[in-house]
Design a protein around this motif. Structure first.
Motif, PDB file in Angstrom:
ATOM      1  N   SER A  14       7.710   8.254   2.263  1.00  0.00           N
ATOM      2  CA  SER A  14       6.260   8.244   2.407  1.00  0.00           C
ATOM      3  C   SER A  14       5.867   8.531   3.850  1.00  0.00           C
ATOM      4  N   ASP A  68       2.851   7.996   6.731  1.00  0.00           N
ATOM      5  CA  ASP A  68       1.762   7.072   7.049  1.00  0.00           C
ATOM      6  C   ASP A  68       0.410   7.769   7.040  1.00  0.00           C
ATOM      7  N   PRO A  69      -0.607   7.133   6.455  1.00  0.00           N
ATOM      8  CA  PRO A  69      -1.976   7.641   6.602  1.00  0.00           C
ATOM      9  C   PRO A  69      -2.422   7.536   8.051  1.00  0.00           C
ATOM     10  N   GLN A  85      -7.757   9.774   6.941  1.00  0.00           N
ATOM     11  CA  GLN A  85      -8.965   8.987   6.718  1.00  0.00           C
ATOM     12  C   GLN A  85      -9.933   9.308   7.849  1.00  0.00           C
ATOM     13  N   ASP A  97     -11.325  -2.802   5.219  1.00  0.00           N
ATOM     14  CA  ASP A  97     -11.134  -3.260   3.844  1.00  0.00           C
ATOM     15  C   ASP A  97     -11.410  -2.151   2.826  1.00  0.00           C
ATOM     16  N   PRO A 106      -8.413   3.398   1.563  1.00  0.00           N
ATOM     17  CA  PRO A 106      -7.454   3.465   0.451  1.00  0.00           C
ATOM     18  C   PRO A 106      -6.179   2.692   0.753  1.00  0.00           C
ATOM     19  N   ALA A 107      -5.785   2.680   2.027  1.00  0.00           N
ATOM     20  CA  ALA A 107      -4.603   1.926   2.453  1.00  0.00           C
ATOM     21  C   ALA A 107      -4.743   1.675   3.952  1.00  0.00           C
ATOM     22  N   LEU A 108      -4.108   0.607   4.426  1.00  0.00           N
ATOM     23  CA  LEU A 108      -4.103   0.369   5.857  1.00  0.00           C
ATOM     24  C   LEU A 108      -3.310   1.495   6.508  1.00  0.00           C
ATOM     25  N   ARG A 142       1.301  -6.931  10.090  1.00  0.00           N
ATOM     26  CA  ARG A 142       2.188  -6.139   9.228  1.00  0.00           C
ATOM     27  C   ARG A 142       3.526  -5.868   9.896  1.00  0.00           C
TER      28      ARG A 142
END
Length: 245
Positions: A2, A4-5, A31, A73, A76-78, A127
């Motif tokens: 994956s 990262d965004p 984003q 919040d 879509p994802a942190l 995280r």
């Protein structure tokens, strides 16, 4: 594996969109956070189609500090990477005579971005990993009569990023400061910029991406700016007061 965004704060700017394209080209979901975010739908569609990544739009006002937690919040994802491209140059003459104008410049370049990155840093730290990139300015390296309100705000932001980097060392979260110098964008349109000292948004974006991967601490986008600012910092104050740099 994956990828990262990447969250880009100030995604409407020329630099923000250049960064979005650069990271999307490497497979990162993007984003874009900006005021009137829905109007970026054409750019959203183009980046998504061209690079085959998810691109989402998010309403973001750097002066609405009470809304920062809600913005994160809503994502879509942190993200794994957060980049602040927020800034407002303003007009020095206006800022000198109108304290409300000066306050807006200071809040836009320091209070808003620093507060937002504080919220992000706490979540990244909890995280255990992440990359925070702050686009500051060489204008913050010494106060000059021609742009001292903007420069002072950027100086504060640079110091903030340095302190945040120090605090997060060893946490898995890295903080990188970017000092671009002159960039040919809509914000500098009409200014007589020296060609040798000026870069473009796409070049800046490529250098930021490479430096971020290398976990650099502070970068001058054009290396010549290190020398230019070293000279400016070394000018004795009695001489400096007679100059209009």
């Amino acid at each position: 594996m994956s990828v990262d965004p990447v969250l880009i704060l100030g995604g409407r700017s020329d630099i923000g969109l250049a960064l979005a394209r650069a990271y999307a080209a490497q497979g990162h979901p993007v984003q874009l956070a900006a005021r009137d975010a829905a109007s970026l739908a054409p750019e959203q569609a183009d980046i998504a189609l061209r690079h085959g990544v998810e691109v989402s739009l998010h309403e973001f006002d750097a002066l609405d500090t009470d809304g920062f937690e809600a913005l994160l919040d809503s994502l879509p994802a942190l993200p794994g990477i957060a980049i602040s491209v927020v800034g407002l140059m303003g007009d020095q003459a206006e800022s000198a005579r109108d304290t409300s104008a000066a306050r807006r410049v200071i809040r836009s370049n320091f209070e808003g971005p620093a507060t937002m990155l504080a919220v992000i840093a706490n979540r990244f730290e909890a995280r255990g990993h992440g990359l925070i990139i702050g686009i500051s300015s060489v204008a913050g390296e010494r106060g000059r009569a021609t742009n001292y309100v903007y420069g002072a705000a950027k100086a504060g932001f640079t110091a903030y990023l340095s302190g945040l980097r120090n605090r997060l060392a060893g946490s898995g979260v890295h903080v990188m400061t970017v000092l671009p110098g002159f960039v040919a964008t809509r914000m500098t349109e009409g200014m007589d910029l020296p060609e040798r000292l000026t870069t473009d948004p796409d070049t800046l974006a490529r250098r930021v991406l490479r430096a971020g991967r290398a976990r650099r601490n502070v970068i001058y986008v054009s290396r010549i700016w290190w020398l230019v600012m070293a000279i400016i910092r070394a000018i004795p104050e009695p001489v400096f007061k007679r100059l209009r740099l």
